[in-house]
Enzyme design. Sequence first.
Site, PDB file in Angstrom:
ATOM      1  CD  GLU A 107      59.573  53.798  16.464  1.00  0.00           C
ATOM      2  OE1 GLU A 107      59.100  54.069  15.577  1.00  0.00           O
ATOM      3  OE2 GLU A 107      60.960  53.352  16.734  1.00  0.00           O
ATOM      4  CE1 TYR A 119      51.187  46.050  17.043  1.00  0.00           C
ATOM      5  CE2 TYR A 119      51.676  47.906  18.843  1.00  0.00           C
ATOM      6  CZ  TYR A 119      51.272  47.430  17.254  1.00  0.00           C
ATOM      7  OH  TYR A 119      51.437  48.676  16.640  1.00  0.00           O
TER       8      TYR A 119
END
Length: 148
Positions: A107, A119
């Site tokens: 998250e 990411y």
Amino acid sequence: MMGYQLRKATVDDIDGIMKVELQSFSLPWSREAFFNEFVKNHFAVYFVIEDRNKIIGYCGVWLVVDEAHITNIAILPEYRGQKLGELLLRSMMEFSIESGAKSMTLEVRVSNLIAQSLYKKLGFFEGGIRKNYYTDNQEDALVMWVNL
Ligand SMILES: CC(C)(COP(=O)(O)OP(=O)(O)OC[C@H]1O[C@@H](n2cnc3c(N)ncnc32)[C@H](O)[C@@H]1OP(=O)(O)O)[C@@H](O)C(=O)NCCC(=O)NCCS
């Protein structure tokens, strides 16, 4: 990574990890939370990066069956932008694959575009949104995942 060492962390690294934590997050984990990770949570593995025995970054994962969940990743502010976060996460991905993980999730705050960029660079996709996930400002979390 000239002069830097990456290794698995132990409970003795909590002081150094806390220094990174407090300089990196508006809602830092407590010392007790890390203690539980090292002593009680058998799914948890942490890596640290050191500069001459000083911890300058860390990353944690929970390995549950074939899924790896990144708990946190952070680099001391003065060491950011040297590909150390990328190195940590790539190392964690390799370790997770060796441990049998088939996918990895995490998250991230919807406002944290820097981390999202890291990411995405490493192949993560946007999954769903967890509404009001962060209790300090009720910010939403973006769930991201990657097949390993
Ligand atoms: C996210 C974090 C770990 C990245 O670590 P870092 O060592 O500074 O990042 P790297 O130098 O390895 O950069 C790797 C990639 O991240 C992204 N990135 C890093 N810094 C960036 C910046 N200032 N602006 C935009 N993208 C950035 C880029 O995609 C970069 O790849 P590129 O250099 O090829 O463009 C670091 O910024 C940090 O500790 N932030 C505070 C804690 C945090 O938010 N953690 C994530 C919680 S989910």
